[in-house]
Design a protein around this motif. Structure first.
Motif, PDB file in Angstrom:
ATOM      1  N   ALA A 192       0.829  -1.203   0.000  1.00 52.08           N
ATOM      2  CA  ALA A 192       0.000   0.000   0.000  1.00 52.08           C
ATOM      3  C   ALA A 192       0.861   1.249   0.000  1.00 52.08           C
ATOM      4  O   ALA A 192       0.446   2.305  -0.493  1.00 52.08           O
ATOM      5  CB  ALA A 192      -0.927  -0.004   1.211  1.00 52.08           C
ATOM      6  N   ALA A 193       2.082   1.133   0.524  1.00 54.80           N
ATOM      7  CA  ALA A 193       2.986   2.282   0.612  1.00 54.80           C
ATOM      8  C   ALA A 193       3.453   2.780  -0.754  1.00 54.80           C
ATOM      9  O   ALA A 193       3.998   3.882  -0.852  1.00 54.80           O
ATOM     10  CB  ALA A 193       4.206   1.915   1.451  1.00 54.80           C
ATOM     11  N   VAL A 204       1.572   3.794  -2.973  1.00 57.04           N
ATOM     12  CA  VAL A 204       0.620   4.833  -3.371  1.00 57.04           C
ATOM     13  C   VAL A 204       0.780   6.058  -2.470  1.00 57.04           C
ATOM     14  O   VAL A 204       0.608   5.962  -1.254  1.00 57.04           O
ATOM     15  CB  VAL A 204      -0.822   4.310  -3.288  1.00 57.04           C
ATOM     16  CG1 VAL A 204      -1.810   5.376  -3.733  1.00 57.04           C
ATOM     17  CG2 VAL A 204      -0.976   3.051  -4.141  1.00 57.04           C
ATOM     18  N   PRO A 205       1.106   7.222  -3.039  1.00 54.79           N
ATOM     19  CA  PRO A 205       1.239   8.430  -2.211  1.00 54.79           C
ATOM     20  C   PRO A 205      -0.128   8.993  -1.842  1.00 54.79           C
ATOM     21  O   PRO A 205      -1.148   8.627  -2.445  1.00 54.79           O
ATOM     22  CB  PRO A 205       2.000   9.392  -3.131  1.00 54.79           C
ATOM     23  CG  PRO A 205       1.597   8.971  -4.506  1.00 54.79           C
ATOM     24  CD  PRO A 205       1.408   7.480  -4.452  1.00 54.79           C
ATOM     25  N   PRO A 206      -0.192   9.880  -0.859  1.00 55.99           N
ATOM     26  CA  PRO A 206      -1.480  10.511  -0.518  1.00 55.99           C
ATOM     27  C   PRO A 206      -2.079  11.233  -1.722  1.00 55.99           C
ATOM     28  O   PRO A 206      -1.352  11.835  -2.525  1.00 55.99           O
ATOM     29  CB  PRO A 206      -1.094  11.494   0.590  1.00 55.99           C
ATOM     30  CG  PRO A 206       0.163  10.951   1.182  1.00 55.99           C
ATOM     31  CD  PRO A 206       0.895  10.321   0.043  1.00 55.99           C
ATOM     32  N   ASN A 230       9.385   3.990  -6.829  1.00 55.73           N
ATOM     33  CA  ASN A 230       9.456   3.289  -5.544  1.00 55.73           C
ATOM     34  C   ASN A 230      10.513   2.195  -5.643  1.00 55.73           C
ATOM     35  O   ASN A 230      10.430   1.332  -6.525  1.00 55.73           O
ATOM     36  CB  ASN A 230       8.103   2.681  -5.181  1.00 55.73           C
ATOM     37  CG  ASN A 230       7.058   3.744  -4.918  1.00 55.73           C
ATOM     38  OD1 ASN A 230       7.277   4.675  -4.153  1.00 55.73           O
ATOM     39  ND2 ASN A 230       5.900   3.613  -5.554  1.00 55.73           N
ATOM     40  N   TYR A 290      11.218   6.703   2.854  1.00 55.61           N
ATOM     41  CA  TYR A 290       9.915   6.522   3.506  1.00 55.61           C
ATOM     42  C   TYR A 290       9.929   5.191   4.247  1.00 55.61           C
ATOM     43  O   TYR A 290      10.663   4.266   3.895  1.00 55.61           O
ATOM     44  CB  TYR A 290       8.791   6.536   2.468  1.00 55.61           C
ATOM     45  CG  TYR A 290       8.659   7.849   1.749  1.00 55.61           C
ATOM     46  CD1 TYR A 290       7.714   8.787   2.142  1.00 55.61           C
ATOM     47  CD2 TYR A 290       9.507   8.172   0.687  1.00 55.61           C
ATOM     48  CE1 TYR A 290       7.603  10.012   1.485  1.00 55.61           C
ATOM     49  CE2 TYR A 290       9.412   9.394   0.036  1.00 55.61           C
ATOM     50  CZ  TYR A 290       8.462  10.302   0.438  1.00 55.61           C
ATOM     51  OH  TYR A 290       8.361  11.517  -0.207  1.00 55.61           O
ATOM     52  N   THR A 338       7.383   2.082   6.145  1.00 57.96           N
ATOM     53  CA  THR A 338       6.037   1.529   6.180  1.00 57.96           C
ATOM     54  C   THR A 338       6.027   0.244   7.000  1.00 57.96           C
ATOM     55  O   THR A 338       7.079  -0.366   7.236  1.00 57.96           O
ATOM     56  CB  THR A 338       5.507   1.250   4.765  1.00 57.96           C
ATOM     57  OG1 THR A 338       4.128   0.876   4.831  1.00 57.96           O
ATOM     58  CG2 THR A 338       6.294   0.137   4.080  1.00 57.96           C
ATOM     59  N   TYR A 364       0.497  -0.966   4.787  1.00 60.32           N
ATOM     60  CA  TYR A 364      -0.005   0.340   5.202  1.00 60.32           C
ATOM     61  C   TYR A 364       0.651   1.452   4.408  1.00 60.32           C
ATOM     62  O   TYR A 364       1.709   1.260   3.797  1.00 60.32           O
ATOM     63  CB  TYR A 364       0.265   0.520   6.705  1.00 60.32           C
ATOM     64  CG  TYR A 364      -0.459  -0.508   7.539  1.00 60.32           C
ATOM     65  CD1 TYR A 364      -1.748  -0.280   8.006  1.00 60.32           C
ATOM     66  CD2 TYR A 364       0.135  -1.743   7.817  1.00 60.32           C
ATOM     67  CE1 TYR A 364      -2.425  -1.238   8.751  1.00 60.32           C
ATOM     68  CE2 TYR A 364      -0.536  -2.708   8.554  1.00 60.32           C
ATOM     69  CZ  TYR A 364      -1.814  -2.452   9.019  1.00 60.32           C
ATOM     70  OH  TYR A 364      -2.489  -3.407   9.738  1.00 60.32           O
ATOM     71  N   PRO A 365       0.063   2.655   4.417  1.00 60.96           N
ATOM     72  CA  PRO A 365       0.680   3.796   3.731  1.00 60.96           C
ATOM     73  C   PRO A 365       2.050   4.131   4.313  1.00 60.96           C
ATOM     74  O   PRO A 365       2.396   3.715   5.421  1.00 60.96           O
ATOM     75  CB  PRO A 365      -0.326   4.930   3.962  1.00 60.96           C
ATOM     76  CG  PRO A 365      -1.632   4.241   4.212  1.00 60.96           C
ATOM     77  CD  PRO A 365      -1.278   2.984   4.945  1.00 60.96           C
TER      78      PRO A 365
END
Length: 209
Positions: free
Chosen positions: A86-87, A89-91, A103, A151, A153, A166-167
């Motif tokens: 899921a991480a 996908v950015p907000p 990524n 980043y 996650t 998770y994001p």
């Protein structure tokens, strides 16, 4: 003389495993779920308990080096169905989308935690979702390439082998701008190939008053 490197930028790339076999090795066999002929699978990393494998995946017709279409997947180390994090996908508020944000380079935390039957893992990876471009001063190819930042996650095994992802969270204290004596001082910089180590921070010494 032509320039040569050891990096496989384009071409077929799948993940293979070799048995330990008391240090004797054996035949390399493709990892089920990470050997799709239509995809290139690369940059593999075992989880610290060897149960899972994280890797990058991109269309086999494209380059593997700094590919904006690359995404991070996880699957059991013995093979299985790959799970897209899921991480990747950015907000939505950023206006960015994956594929399209490079990524890459997933690395696991060196420790895992088990609580109430669930096992908790952490993964750090790089992504260009922030969109800040290199400048001509700090990138010889001209500066139209986005920098990457790090980043983190979570991946959680519910105890049955079913994973939840998770994001991503931005690592707030990484230096995203170069500060130094070079001509590109103040320009955006990449934080691209992470490593993760265990660091013990001693408690502060309290002096009684």
């Amino acid at each position: 003389m032509p320039r040569r490197t050891a990096r496989l930028a384009t071409g077929a790339a799948d993940l293979y495993s070799v048995p330990y076999n008391s240090r004797m090795g054996g035949a390399a066999t493709p990892v089920q779920g990470a050997s799709d002929p239509n995809q290139s699978e690369y940059y593999p990393a075992f989880s610290p308990d060897d149960r899972y494998l994280a890797f990058d995946r991109a269309p086999s017709s494209e380059t593997m080096y700094y590919n904006p279409d690359a995404e991070v997947f996880v699957l059991p180390s013995a093979g299985g169905t790959p799970l897209r994090l899921a991480a990747n996908v950015p907000p939505a508020c950023t206006g960015a989308a994956s594929p399209g944000i490079t990524n890459s380079w997933a690395k696991w935390s060196p420790q895992v935690t088990t609580c109430s039957g669930k096992t908790y893992y952490w993964i750090i990876f790089s992504s260009s979702r922030d969109g800040a471009l290199f400048t001509q001063a700090n990138l010889m190819s001209g500066g139209k390439v986005p920098t990457s930042q790090l980043y983190v996650t979570a991946v959680v095994d519910d105890g049955t082998g079913t994973l939840a992802t998770y994001p991503a969270l931005y690592i707030w204290n990484q230096p995203s701008t170069y500060s130094g004596t070079e001509s590109f001082n103040g320009s955006p910089q990449s934080n691209h190939t992470p490593t993760w180590e265990v660091v013990d921070i001693p408690p502060p010494t309290v002096t009684p008053k």
